[in-house]
Design a protein around this motif. Sequence first.
Motif, PDB file in Angstrom:
ATOM      1  N   ILE A 258       0.891  -1.211   0.217  1.00 52.93           N
ATOM      2  CA  ILE A 258      -0.091  -0.158  -0.118  1.00 52.93           C
ATOM      3  C   ILE A 258       0.861   1.208   0.029  1.00 52.93           C
ATOM      4  O   ILE A 258       1.834   1.395   0.835  1.00 52.93           O
ATOM      5  CB  ILE A 258      -0.974   0.071   1.234  1.00 52.93           C
ATOM      6  N   ARG A 259       0.643   2.052  -1.044  1.00 52.45           N
ATOM      7  CA  ARG A 259       1.377   3.427  -0.998  1.00 52.45           C
ATOM      8  C   ARG A 259       0.433   4.599  -0.551  1.00 52.45           C
ATOM      9  O   ARG A 259      -0.830   4.386  -0.949  1.00 52.45           O
ATOM     10  CB  ARG A 259       1.786   3.612  -2.527  1.00 52.45           C
ATOM     11  N   TYR A 260       0.997   5.393  -0.006  1.00 45.97           N
ATOM     12  CA  TYR A 260       0.496   6.703   0.471  1.00 45.97           C
ATOM     13  C   TYR A 260       0.845   7.732  -0.564  1.00 45.97           C
ATOM     14  O   TYR A 260       1.863   7.831  -1.339  1.00 45.97           O
ATOM     15  CB  TYR A 260       0.711   7.118   1.699  1.00 45.97           C
ATOM     16  N   PHE A 261      -0.251   8.759  -0.629  1.00 45.92           N
ATOM     17  CA  PHE A 261      -0.055   9.707  -1.629  1.00 45.92           C
ATOM     18  C   PHE A 261      -0.264  11.089  -1.006  1.00 45.92           C
ATOM     19  O   PHE A 261      -0.835  11.436   0.140  1.00 45.92           O
ATOM     20  CB  PHE A 261      -1.296   9.495  -2.918  1.00 45.92           C
ATOM     21  N   ARG A 262       0.163  12.242  -1.628  1.00 48.44           N
ATOM     22  CA  ARG A 262       0.085  13.409  -1.196  1.00 48.44           C
ATOM     23  C   ARG A 262      -0.165  14.442  -1.999  1.00 48.44           C
ATOM     24  O   ARG A 262       0.466  14.372  -3.351  1.00 48.44           O
ATOM     25  CB  ARG A 262       1.561  13.797  -0.625  1.00 48.44           C
ATOM     26  N   GLU A 263      -0.997  15.411  -1.712  1.00 46.58           N
ATOM     27  CA  GLU A 263      -1.232  16.546  -2.531  1.00 46.58           C
ATOM     28  C   GLU A 263      -0.337  17.825  -2.764  1.00 46.58           C
ATOM     29  O   GLU A 263       0.326  17.767  -1.758  1.00 46.58           O
ATOM     30  CB  GLU A 263      -2.793  17.234  -2.063  1.00 46.58           C
ATOM     31  N   VAL A 264      -0.071  18.091  -3.904  1.00 46.27           N
ATOM     32  CA  VAL A 264       1.054  19.055  -4.434  1.00 46.27           C
ATOM     33  C   VAL A 264       0.253  20.176  -4.687  1.00 46.27           C
ATOM     34  O   VAL A 264      -0.331  20.215  -5.983  1.00 46.27           O
ATOM     35  CB  VAL A 264       2.147  18.765  -5.132  1.00 46.27           C
ATOM     36  N   VAL A 265       0.014  21.121  -3.936  1.00 42.67           N
ATOM     37  CA  VAL A 265      -0.879  22.721  -4.515  1.00 42.67           C
ATOM     38  C   VAL A 265       0.316  23.326  -5.337  1.00 42.67           C
ATOM     39  O   VAL A 265       1.346  23.884  -4.751  1.00 42.67           O
ATOM     40  CB  VAL A 265      -1.387  23.243  -3.410  1.00 42.67           C
ATOM     41  N   VAL A 266      -0.071  23.734  -6.533  1.00 44.49           N
ATOM     42  CA  VAL A 266       0.693  24.676  -7.247  1.00 44.49           C
ATOM     43  C   VAL A 266      -0.146  25.866  -7.632  1.00 44.49           C
ATOM     44  O   VAL A 266      -1.241  25.957  -7.416  1.00 44.49           O
ATOM     45  CB  VAL A 266       1.397  24.024  -8.631  1.00 44.49           C
ATOM     46  N   PRO A 267       0.445  27.160  -7.762  1.00 45.39           N
ATOM     47  CA  PRO A 267      -0.210  28.136  -7.902  1.00 45.39           C
ATOM     48  C   PRO A 267      -0.960  28.020  -9.245  1.00 45.39           C
ATOM     49  O   PRO A 267      -0.548  27.557 -10.211  1.00 45.39           O
ATOM     50  CB  PRO A 267       0.802  29.293  -7.960  1.00 45.39           C
ATOM     51  N   SER A 268      -2.426  28.560  -9.116  1.00 41.86           N
ATOM     52  CA  SER A 268      -3.165  28.283 -10.412  1.00 41.86           C
ATOM     53  C   SER A 268      -2.782  29.645 -11.115  1.00 41.86           C
ATOM     54  O   SER A 268      -2.438  30.589 -10.830  1.00 41.86           O
ATOM     55  CB  SER A 268      -4.577  28.357  -9.912  1.00 41.86           C
ATOM     56  N   ASN A 269      -3.398  29.630 -12.433  1.00 41.22           N
ATOM     57  CA  ASN A 269      -3.368  30.560 -13.278  1.00 41.22           C
ATOM     58  C   ASN A 269      -4.638  31.268 -13.573  1.00 41.22           C
ATOM     59  O   ASN A 269      -4.983  31.863 -14.533  1.00 41.22           O
ATOM     60  CB  ASN A 269      -2.724  29.996 -14.450  1.00 41.22           C
ATOM     61  N   SER A 270      -5.522  31.236 -12.299  1.00 42.75           N
ATOM     62  CA  SER A 270      -6.728  31.876 -12.545  1.00 42.75           C
ATOM     63  C   SER A 270      -6.783  33.294 -12.766  1.00 42.75           C
ATOM     64  O   SER A 270      -7.740  33.930 -13.403  1.00 42.75           O
ATOM     65  CB  SER A 270      -7.570  31.408 -11.391  1.00 42.75           C
ATOM     66  N   GLY A 271      -5.792  34.112 -12.432  1.00 43.18           N
ATOM     67  CA  GLY A 271      -5.579  35.308 -12.618  1.00 43.18           C
ATOM     68  C   GLY A 271      -5.225  35.733 -14.133  1.00 43.18           C
ATOM     69  O   GLY A 271      -5.187  36.723 -14.512  1.00 43.18           O
ATOM     70  N   SER A 272      -4.600  34.779 -14.711  1.00 48.59           N
ATOM     71  CA  SER A 272      -4.389  35.186 -16.087  1.00 48.59           C
ATOM     72  C   SER A 272      -5.588  35.432 -17.237  1.00 48.59           C
ATOM     73  O   SER A 272      -6.649  35.023 -16.530  1.00 48.59           O
ATOM     74  CB  SER A 272      -3.629  33.614 -16.754  1.00 48.59           C
ATOM     75  N   LYS A 273      -5.412  35.917 -18.000  1.00 45.04           N
ATOM     76  CA  LYS A 273      -6.358  36.264 -19.027  1.00 45.04           C
ATOM     77  C   LYS A 273      -7.037  35.018 -19.812  1.00 45.04           C
ATOM     78  O   LYS A 273      -6.381  34.232 -20.053  1.00 45.04           O
ATOM     79  CB  LYS A 273      -5.892  37.186 -20.172  1.00 45.04           C
ATOM     80  N   TRP A 274      -8.442  35.131 -19.788  1.00 42.03           N
ATOM     81  CA  TRP A 274      -9.270  33.992 -20.283  1.00 42.03           C
ATOM     82  C   TRP A 274      -9.657  34.523 -21.587  1.00 42.03           C
ATOM     83  O   TRP A 274     -10.123  35.812 -21.818  1.00 42.03           O
ATOM     84  CB  TRP A 274     -10.451  33.679 -19.344  1.00 42.03           C
ATOM     85  N   LYS A 275      -9.749  33.574 -22.537  1.00 39.94           N
ATOM     86  CA  LYS A 275     -10.509  33.760 -23.987  1.00 39.94           C
ATOM     87  C   LYS A 275     -12.042  33.466 -23.579  1.00 39.94           C
ATOM     88  O   LYS A 275     -12.219  32.470 -23.179  1.00 39.94           O
ATOM     89  CB  LYS A 275     -10.040  32.945 -24.830  1.00 39.94           C
ATOM     90  N   GLU A 276     -12.808  34.247 -23.810  1.00 36.69           N
ATOM     91  CA  GLU A 276     -14.179  34.381 -23.667  1.00 36.69           C
ATOM     92  C   GLU A 276     -14.890  34.182 -24.762  1.00 36.69           C
ATOM     93  O   GLU A 276     -14.615  34.792 -25.798  1.00 36.69           O
ATOM     94  CB  GLU A 276     -14.577  35.806 -23.069  1.00 36.69           C
TER      95      GLU A 276
END
Length: 1397
Positions: A7-25
């Motif tokens: 059994i292996r354990y896993f861990r979350e790695v949170v990286v900065p999101s690019n939600s502040g980047s410009k979206w194409k609408e």
Amino acid sequence: MAENSRIRYFREVVVPSNSGSKWKERHINTVASVSTLQDIKVPDSSGGYTFTEGGVTNRFIYWRTTSNVLELVEESLDYNLLGSQIRFHFHDTQIIGGISIHESHGNVIVLVVTAISVHRLVFPHPSKLIKNNIGYTQSSQPLPSIFNYASDLESHWSKYLLNHGGNFSSQIQAAASSQNMEGEAQFALSSNEGSVLLIKMPPLNIQGIVQQFELFKSSMMQKLWTQLVPVAMRGSQGSLESATGLVIHPFRGDTYVFAICRDHKIRVWSTRSLECVSIYNILETCPELKHAPPATGAGHKLVKVMTSDAVNLLLCVHLNFKERNQFCFVQPELQSGRLQHLHVATVVGVAEDLIDYCVTADKLWTLWTNSSGESIARVCHMSGELREGNWVEVILHPSDAGEILVSQHTDPREVYTEKMFQPKRFNLYDIHKALNVYRRSMNATVPSDLDINTLKHEVTEAVEDAIRNSAMANEISEEEYCDLQMEQWSKFYSGVVQYQEVGGKMKGFFVEPNTGLVCIIKKGGLSFIRPCDPIEELYLGDGHWSAEDLNEITLADLRTLGMCLSLIGSKISEDMVVQFEDSLLMKESPEEAVRPIVEDLFFNTSLVEISLDSLGALVQNIHDLPNCLHLVLNSLDLTKATLEDEESDMESEQQLIDGQILTSDSAIDFLTTTLHQTSDTRFRVLRDLLLFLTSTISLGDRDGITPEVSETLYDMIPRTSSLLQSYAMLKWASTKVATVSHSNSLEMNLRLLASLEVAENSGLTNVQKAVSSNVTVAELFIRGIGGNQARANLSGTERILDNTGQLCNWAILRITRSIQFLLWPLNENFLFPEFLASCCQYLPLQEYCFQLNHWCEVNPASRKFMLGLCYLHFGEAQKAAQCYTEAKAGLQTEAFLTQSLLQTDELNPRVLEVLYYLKVIRQFEEFDYADTVVHLARTAISIADQDDENTATLWSKIFKYQLEMGHNDEAYNAMVSNPDPSRRKDCLRQLLVTLYERKDLQTLVGFPYIDLQEEVVSILESRARTVDITTQNYYDILYAFYVTRNNFGKAGAVMYEHGMRLGREVPPKQGLQKQAHCYLAAMNALRLVNPIYAWIVKPSVCTEMQVMSGKDNFNGDEKEDISATKRVEILELEDIEKEYILVDARLELLKQDKSNSVGSGPTPGADEMVGLLVNAGMYDKALTICQLFGMKLTSVFDSLALRCVNLAKSCSHSTLADSTTLTQAWDWLKLNDLPTPGLKESSAADSAWSLLQHYLRVHEDSTAQLHRTVTVRLLSQGFPLPSWMIKSYKELHWSDLLRRYVDYDQLEDAVVLTVEYVDALLWTYTGHDCPEFNLKSCSRPVPQSSWLPYTCIDQLSLALKDMKQDSHYERLAEMLEYKLAIYFQKMRHLSEQILTK
């Protein structure tokens, strides 16, 4: 299904999101009524897709839906993508789900289902972009995303509005989409009444109509019943058969629609025949649930198991009941043409609400919500027919606390801003949104697109404004102000945390079985799931150990040890953690730092958190405690760690580097966060392990700890402390923010590294770009040489290429471990400090050295060298020199100093030290620390052997910088001490040139130059003859040099050469003045020499350079022209004086020549110069030159006579002469030395005649040539001779005057002159002198000494006879004849007397 017993354990790695980047609408109009959006409520959905075609790797798309908005994001772990976010707004409808993505013929197809329509969105495939050379750039440049060209393919998008007529008129409950092998898009939609609608959209770019079918059960009667009986009359039977989960998948040559219904049955339809081909009751696999009521609420779910098997199909059904839930694995099979279902396994779920789940061949990934509303991720490692569910929680990133501990004497602003803007802690977009809300409460706005520095300033200003607004009075106490600070900063920080929590809401899983990539899709971004390393499993996974295969007893011991460490770690408060880490920063040993914590945890009766009994009970269960501790410490120790299969072939390593594996910003963030997580966990393990050792030793024999064991444990404490401090440095590197360096600092740093000749270790060109953002030094290292080296160290490259399912599970941890190995301070590897220096990160480098110097015994000298580099960069030269001097102790032991810095195989320690000092001196030279350079060079000379060839270089450097500092005597001594003649000459040249440029000429001439005088002369002569004499004059220095050494002959030669060059190369007036001075100096010098040696050799072109023939010899060199003779011309003092006179005359001409015509060309010769002087009226100068060069004076007198005649004529024609004429006359008259006038003021004409009279008196000789010249000029102009001239001419040569009269027909004057002469001659015979004709008296008869010019008189007589017709001339002829007769009579008488005697 693959079995995995570990059994292996896993861990979350949170990286900065690019939600502040410009979206194409993009907006898509579905022509739906407004009520459709309001009436339908569907849950949000999410998912992902990884590219598998076209050689595209590590590139995927994930999506999430919210109401009527679909967000698509493309990510790559290898390259940064440009324009990777696009947001679709489907107007007036809801997105149902069932989104799928497919690759087809160079396109990426996205299928979308809404409540009233289906859509096919088309984008270019990444491989197609590369083939078309669209966005093919360097790895440091972003590649275009497929969404970057969304508008180019918008015309290919398709949509179809659902026809809700007939029996399909209810609300859509579930949906699925797929694309078959022919490229036909298929959509399946289920209603809450049990109907399933199938829509077929023709392949892309093929003409066709969209077909809509309603799928029925297989029974004919059921079909008729459904078609004929309205829904209202059918009752609720249809709702029990409504599908809550749909899957469309090709299988065995056909495409099937699989549906899980509320009645727990799986129904399958063929999209080709539209028949229901199978109905399977899933409860048959669970006999205990065969009487379970129909599913309510969200109902059951159905997904495909993602495997690499392209033939067989495996489905996973989530059965959702009130009391329990479970996952059933069913495998469809074709048996005798009929579709059958084979039960594979069942996994019992947990008693929580399921959000989403994904299934691979060996893992079941689930996302749950507990009763508190918190999201929990679990993974089940499946093996065989699991029924209870072997669930393991994924270690999620802990939520950020809304409060921050601020110590009493710390500024809250600094603490909160440091926490908020710590790299990877918060998304800047969340801070910006919180700032907008915070500002809005104060009726203010915040501009968009703020960089981090501006955003930090805006946040600080906003909070300070809020503090001022909150103050009720103008003056508040310090305590009140601190309370307001804490209140406002806490308020703002809590807002940021809330926005982070909103953006971090989990929406679903995305699993890619081919690479092992597992992601959690969140509302505001994406986080990765990685496997834990063995230490994380031990500490965070309840003592699980998977590092190596061990026996059960050892595993049990390790599990118990892990429980002990977890117990200790859970009881340590935040204050204790801060106190411990601060103690380490203050250079306190870990053994001393843990004692207060041990005291508080175990022995302080008022604060006891863990009793010794409870810890002792656990320790008693460990059979072999030293062995367990050795296993853990060996796993933690990276000092001698080796990577498996490290000797991989270079070709495979190059594939890793050239392939840009894991080099995008997202991958770098993934690796950086993983590095921080693993380093921090290992640091906490070692901290708790040190606490465990310290406390366990105190247990003694009562809990089975024998003295031998205690001694063994005590011996482990130093190693534990050393490892703890090492991981503290790794943790520091992953949190220390890199400093921003300006371009000039970077350029200076590049020059500094170039002076060291150390290879540039920044790795990638985008490192400098990353420094401008908010990153840590570890991230910089990963982006640069650290990441490249870690990828090159990856072993078993074939494993990655052949077994791609292990890429993320294996490569991430291997790269992280390799980076930790490169950062490990106890290794001899010195790459990290080199990297910091190459990136101009001197503040972090200085802190790094400070933290290691007091405990780390590896590379101490190399760190001292780097510390000196830091001091030098910060302008502290003395400290830098001291560090460099101390660093030489490691020259023979540390690889960085010998191999990287010196790059030599030399073994002689003295030579090594000298080479080292030369390297160090170059650095100080870059920063212009001359005094330090001199000090270090003298130190190196004192160390060097006498025959060391580098000694000459060191003396040269001492000379150079002593000279720069103005220490001329020291510089001279250093030059003289240089053992290398060539370098000594170079130094001498630099000394002479520098002293000359500083105008320190007295010092230059005053040095003794023992055994160097010839070189001095050679250098000065070379400089004098090669530099521009208008700007630099080395001839004067040579002259002074010779004069001070009493070599006046050489001094004269130098000044003559200088004057000669001035006349050739310098503009006329300025050059002639200097030339005259030079000739004067030369003459003065030669007058001081013995007259026998008062001569010089005239410089010529042939003596200074060889005349080349233009032909080459055998060696390729140009031959000398033998025919060019080298003439040697000797110049005496008189020759130089002549040249001086000509130069001086030319100077006088230049003063009078307004047109400057005299200044052009070389100096004229004597003849030409006399002519120029005469024309200018400078008769004095002209006469001087004529006399000096032995020339006749006639031209001068002729010109002056003509001027006198012209001036006299101009004055006689008018009473007042023309003013211009008089002015001009006086101008040239003033240029000469006029005789002193009498009492009466003379006119210009009188002055001219006086000057002529003076010249004749001074320069006439016995030949009367000058009188003759003047007479000829006057008579030729028809001008009578002045009386004074007649008088002087008669005294000098009356017969010549007579001839001139006769020649110019002045008969009357000739007759008068002849008569006067005869009278004077006769008068002398009376015993009297006649001074008028310069005749002496003759008292007695003697042979005559004066004779008459008979020929001339005869000519005169003949001329008078010709003029007899004129009575006047007749009388003159008679008078002449009469006077001659008297003369002849007298002569006869005298002759007779003489004969008689």
